[in-house]
Design a protein around this motif. Sequence first.
Motif, short mmCIF file in Angstrom:
data_model
loop_
_atom_site.label_atom_id
_atom_site.label_comp_id
_atom_site.label_asym_id
_atom_site.label_seq_id
_atom_site.Cartn_x
_atom_site.Cartn_y
_atom_site.Cartn_z
N VAL A 1 -7.50 -2.88 -1.20
CA VAL A 1 -8.74 -3.07 -0.43
C VAL A 1 -9.77 -3.83 -1.28
O VAL A 1 -10.39 -4.80 -0.81
CB VAL A 1 -9.32 -1.70 0.02
N VAL A 2 -9.91 -3.42 -2.55
CA VAL A 2 -10.87 -4.08 -3.44
C VAL A 2 -10.47 -5.55 -3.65
O VAL A 2 -11.30 -6.46 -3.55
CB VAL A 2 -10.97 -3.33 -4.79
N LEU B 1 -2.30 6.09 -2.63
CA LEU B 1 -3.76 5.97 -2.59
C LEU B 1 -4.26 4.93 -3.59
O LEU B 1 -5.10 4.08 -3.26
CB LEU B 1 -4.41 7.34 -2.87
N GLU B 2 -3.73 4.98 -4.82
CA GLU B 2 -4.18 4.05 -5.88
C GLU B 2 -3.95 2.60 -5.49
O GLU B 2 -4.84 1.75 -5.61
CB GLU B 2 -3.46 4.35 -7.21
N SER B 3 -2.74 2.33 -5.00
CA SER B 3 -2.44 0.94 -4.64
C SER B 3 -3.26 0.51 -3.42
O SER B 3 -3.62 -0.66 -3.29
CB SER B 3 -0.94 0.74 -4.39
N THR B 4 -3.57 1.47 -2.53
CA THR B 4 -4.40 1.14 -1.35
C THR B 4 -5.81 0.76 -1.80
O THR B 4 -6.36 -0.24 -1.32
CB THR B 4 -4.46 2.33 -0.38
N VAL B 5 -6.38 1.56 -2.72
CA VAL B 5 -7.72 1.25 -3.23
C VAL B 5 -7.71 -0.14 -3.88
O VAL B 5 -8.58 -0.99 -3.62
CB VAL B 5 -8.19 2.33 -4.25
N MET B 6 -6.71 -0.38 -4.71
CA MET B 6 -6.63 -1.67 -5.40
C MET B 6 -6.52 -2.82 -4.40
O MET B 6 -7.18 -3.85 -4.52
CB MET B 6 -5.42 -1.69 -6.34
N VAL C 1 0.85 -1.20 0.00
CA VAL C 1 0.00 0.00 0.00
C VAL C 1 0.89 1.25 0.00
O VAL C 1 1.02 1.96 0.99
CB VAL C 1 -0.99 0.00 1.20
#
Lengths: 216, 277
Positions: A145-146, A138-143, A135
């Motif tokens: 979590v999904v 932000l982008e990698s965190t969203v990915m 993570v």
Amino acid sequence: MKREVPYILMLIMIVLRFAFEWIGPLDAWVLADGMKVRSLISWAMTWMGFGAFGLGIVNFTRVHYGNIRHRREHWMFSAYTIVLAWAYGIYGVIKGNNDPLFSTIFRVVSEPLDATMFSLLAFFIASAAYRAFRVKNLESTVMMVVAFLVMVANVPFGEMIWSSQSWLGGFSGIRTWILATPTAAVSRAISIGAFLGGVANTWRVVLGIERRHLAH
Amino acid sequence: MREFLERFSEINPRIIYLVMACALIIPVLQPIGLPIVVDEETTKPVFDWIENSKPGEIVFFDVSYGGGSNAELSPQLEAWFYHCMQKGLKAVGVAQWETGAMIAGDLLKKVAAAAEADGYSAEYGVDWVFIGYKSMIWREMREDLWKTCGNTDFYGNNFEDLPLMQKVRQWTAETSKAFIIFEAGSPGVGTYLVNWADCDIYVGCVAVNVAGNQSILRSRQIKGLLAGLGGAAQYEKLLGRPGDATSLMDAQGLGHAVIIVLIVLGNISYILKKKNG
């Protein structure tokens, strides 16, 4: 001539294909009883595919024969490849793909090797899981979590932790929403984009702007 | 503990591989029986299609996969085909992949024998036919299936000798209103979306293709979707006949759980390291 002839042949095929797909009377044009022109064109294309397959065999043999002849690195694998491919191919052509020996070789050699190659993915993903999926922003965190939600919903443990009968349909309900709404939308956008790109590229070929396939 | 977590990302990969191997092998040898929940939007419509079909109806299926996807798709094909025989449907199979034809050629015989042993009629040529891979011109099959397939099935029988094929001269919506394709890639469902848009299309696909197929499921271009091994296990549950997929789901579940734990631990390790500079 080396440029013009392939280009003209290609243009004829494109026009024929478009015409017989788009113009109703041409699609229904019958030369004789049971002999539809569109069918004849389709069969011709199948034979072209067969010709391309033959060309592939010749090329494959040339490349590996070259490796053996010049004793290039790992030339022994080329020798195995040529002998096995030709022997199995010739045997299959003579005996048919329903022959017991032919199908046994497929079942005990080809199929398990194919499955093994695919199975190695589990170990690659395991290795990547603790070293690469980070993570960092932000982008990698969203990915992440999904991915986490979908993955948990896909395993029976997800159902044990948060049941599909409970609030929001549990992990399963969230996974369904993710796949059915944002994923489907993005997937469609990619498909439409690829289609438009394909159409644009076709027109580039038709208009002679794109000539790399003719080795120019 | 903190030190362990900080150094987790430097752990020897061999240990991880060993853990993963154990997570995959042990449940196969000793099934745990983890719960399987049927997906109402994907699996259920496929089951309902066969369940609500009348005996004698003709259904087509396509086996388009190879050895790499055998573990996921063969249990789907097995459960679906058994269901067809159980309900007295007439199944006609083709393949866009030669490898799929080779796999299904043996598998279908095995399932038919199992169905007959359970008291259902599954006679070759009468209840089912497998045409196999014929390097076919798919669109032409709509008009003359026999000619396009060279009048022979996968096992070398002439169509003239197969009673079921007398009813299947063409492959149109009148012959068979619905069919299923078990696909692992290309060529796959695209062939049918273009040429058989007037039929109800169902898909059984590998898990990695599920996201891609969701868009055509939502647009109702396909009516149902068996999603990977989970889809096969769900179908087996609906059928009340647990098979390979049900037992393999334990292994897949544990494998996924290991990956989830690794991702979490890997990220904790990353954050702790970042904090310590």
